[in-house]
Motif scaffolding. Structure first.
Motif, PDB file in Angstrom:
ATOM      1  N   ASP A 154      54.823  17.083  38.976  1.00 60.10           N
ATOM      2  CA  ASP A 154      55.217  16.365  40.184  1.00 60.10           C
ATOM      3  C   ASP A 154      53.959  15.840  40.869  1.00 60.10           C
ATOM      4  OD1 ASP A 154      56.090  15.524  42.693  1.00 60.10           O
ATOM      5  OD2 ASP A 154      57.529  17.161  42.907  1.00 60.10           O
ATOM      6  N   THR A 197      54.072  13.905  43.698  1.00 61.24           N
ATOM      7  CA  THR A 197      54.499  13.549  45.048  1.00 61.24           C
ATOM      8  C   THR A 197      54.946  12.090  45.119  1.00 61.24           C
ATOM      9  OG1 THR A 197      52.406  12.757  46.051  1.00 61.24           O
ATOM     10  CG2 THR A 197      52.736  15.149  45.907  1.00 61.24           C
ATOM     11  N   GLN A 204      58.510  10.594  38.088  1.00 59.30           N
ATOM     12  CA  GLN A 204      57.546  11.658  37.788  1.00 59.30           C
ATOM     13  C   GLN A 204      57.337  11.818  36.277  1.00 59.30           C
ATOM     14  OE1 GLN A 204      55.763  12.859  40.243  1.00 59.30           O
ATOM     15  NE2 GLN A 204      57.046  11.734  41.696  1.00 59.30           N
ATOM     16  N   SER A 256      50.927  18.903  44.970  1.00 59.72           N
ATOM     17  CA  SER A 256      52.370  18.810  45.174  1.00 59.72           C
ATOM     18  C   SER A 256      53.025  20.186  45.192  1.00 59.72           C
ATOM     19  CB  SER A 256      53.004  17.965  44.060  1.00 59.72           C
ATOM     20  OG  SER A 256      53.028  18.676  42.828  1.00 59.72           O
ATOM     21  N   GLU A 259      56.131  16.810  51.325  1.00 60.91           N
ATOM     22  CA  GLU A 259      56.019  15.352  51.253  1.00 60.91           C
ATOM     23  C   GLU A 259      55.543  14.736  52.562  1.00 60.91           C
ATOM     24  OE1 GLU A 259      59.433  14.549  47.857  1.00 60.91           O
ATOM     25  OE2 GLU A 259      59.783  13.972  49.932  1.00 60.91           O
TER      26      GLU A 259
END
Length: 397
Positions: free
Chosen positions: A53, A55, A143, A211, A216
């Protein structure tokens, strides 16, 4: 070849769509990926890995923040407004003839007052349907492609040639900076291209680690490492449909050369002509090759692709990385696209080989990103033909 994949991409599954006056089962279905994954799992040439991930930061380098906020909240907004839970779809779009005489901020403010207005603002056709899992699948799809780009860059540091396959959905090449359409919400290829230009491997690794410990709301800013000497990205779009979103995103960008071979006239109807060659600094860095879907044969298609990939201006572009928008809806039986003369599965093997042996691609890392393709029972075979064609080719250049 590594294949980046997640089952989360199977979750997006709206029940119906309206296409050419007919209500039918949603065509861009999870079964598309299931078919390809079954082929991948049966072949030892492939190794399936899970995505990391990175972000929202790399997504926001391409797409506007308010648009991404829309994608992530529209289903809840719709349901909270008392509207049906099974699917979210637009009934009206902001056509220029209706709002062109108004100040943009004036009509946008009005559109944002209701869920239906927001969908009409941020989408351009009826294929943009949301269910409760659409955002999760869309975010995961991006992602997957970011993970593939990261791993490709890692491989390229030690291997003479490297390649990787991002097996993801929803697809992306119709999505532009702030609009969805053609089953596409986030432009995966564009996000990957910018990611490869903005970050080095160590920054990609740092972003993936970050992340896991930050939310977020505290997004890191892109490093933009090569702003004066960006990696040059060659995007080769072999989907049946013109990648209008990818073209729009990079139309004035000389660091990205976009090539599209597509059936014409056909969806998306308004773009894809040979006269669209880029603008400003990007003039000359956009090549559309519209093909007659009735008269184009396997030989004609391959001839156009080979000539494009060996054009002097594309060779002289000296791409650092090739990204292939791998649409499989050119197959003659495809219910959405289909070039009637593409009847030989070996054509797809040869597409894979051209992406390794052509003068513009030789010895350059290749990222394959899944786009369209709707002949479910053939998708695994067709994807496999392209990938194995690439892998089987001895590079003699």
């Amino acid at each position: 070849m590594e294949v980046v994949y997640s089952d989360d991409c199977l979750l997006h599954s709206p029940p119906k769509e309206l296409t050419r006056g007919e209500w039918k089962t949603y065509t861009e279905s999870p079964s598309r990926l299931v078919s390809i994954k079954q082929f991948i799992d049966k072949n030892t040439e492939f190794k399936v890995v899970s995505p990391d991930d990175y972000t929202l930061a790399p997504i926001l380098a391409v797409h506007k923040r308010e648009y991404v906020d829309f994608l992530s909240t529209i289903y809840k907004d719709w349901v909270d407004a008392g509207l049906p839970k099974d699917t979210v779809v637009s009934e009206i779009f902001g056509h220029c003839s209706m709002v062109g005489h108004l100040e943009p901020e004036e009509w946008k403010k009005k559109a944002l007052e209701t869920p239906s207005g927001r969908i009409g603002l941020y989408s351009f056709d009826l294929s943009v349907s949301f269910d409760k899992d659409t955002w999760l699948s869309t975010y995961t799809s991006a992602q997957i492609v970011l993970s593939a780009a990261h791993r490709l860059l890692q491989q390229s540091q030690t291997a003479k040639t490297s390649s990787i396959y991002a097996l993801c959905r929803p697809p992306g090449h119709h999505a532009a900076h702030d609009v969805a359409g053609g089953y596409c919400f986030i432009n995966n290829v564009a996000v990957a291209a910018k990611f490869l230009q903005d970050y080095e491997v160590r920054e990609m690794e740092a972003l993936a680690r970050l992340s896991k410990v930050k939310k977020e709301q505290t997004l890191p800013k892109p490093a933009v490492l090569n702003k004066n000497n960006k990696r040059r990205i060659l995007i080769v779009d072999v989907d049946y449909h013109h990648g209008n979103g990818t073209q729009a995103i990079f139309y004035d960008d000389p660091s990205v050369f976009y090539i599209s071979l597509h059936g014409s006239p056909d969806y998306p109807y308004f773009t894809g002509s040979g006269t669209e060659t880029g603008s400003g600094d990007g003039a000359g860095y956009n090549l559309n090759i519209p093909l007659d879907p009735i008269t184009t044969t396997d030989a004609i298609y391959l001839d156009h692709l080979e000539k494009a990939l060996n054009k002097p201006e594309i060779v002289e572009f000296k791409a650092d990385i090739v990204i292939c928008s791998l649409g499989l809806d050119t197959w003659h039986e495809d219910p959405v696209g289909g070039i009637k003369g593409l009847v030989d599965p070996l054509t797809y093997t040869k597409i894979g080989k051209l992406l390794k042996t052509s003068a513009s691609c030789a010895n350059i890392p290749v990222l394959f990103v899944q786009e369209g393709g709707y002949t479910i029972e053939r998708l695994g075979e067709l994807a496999g033909k392209v990938l194995l064609g690439y892998l089987s080719t001895e590079n003699t250049t």
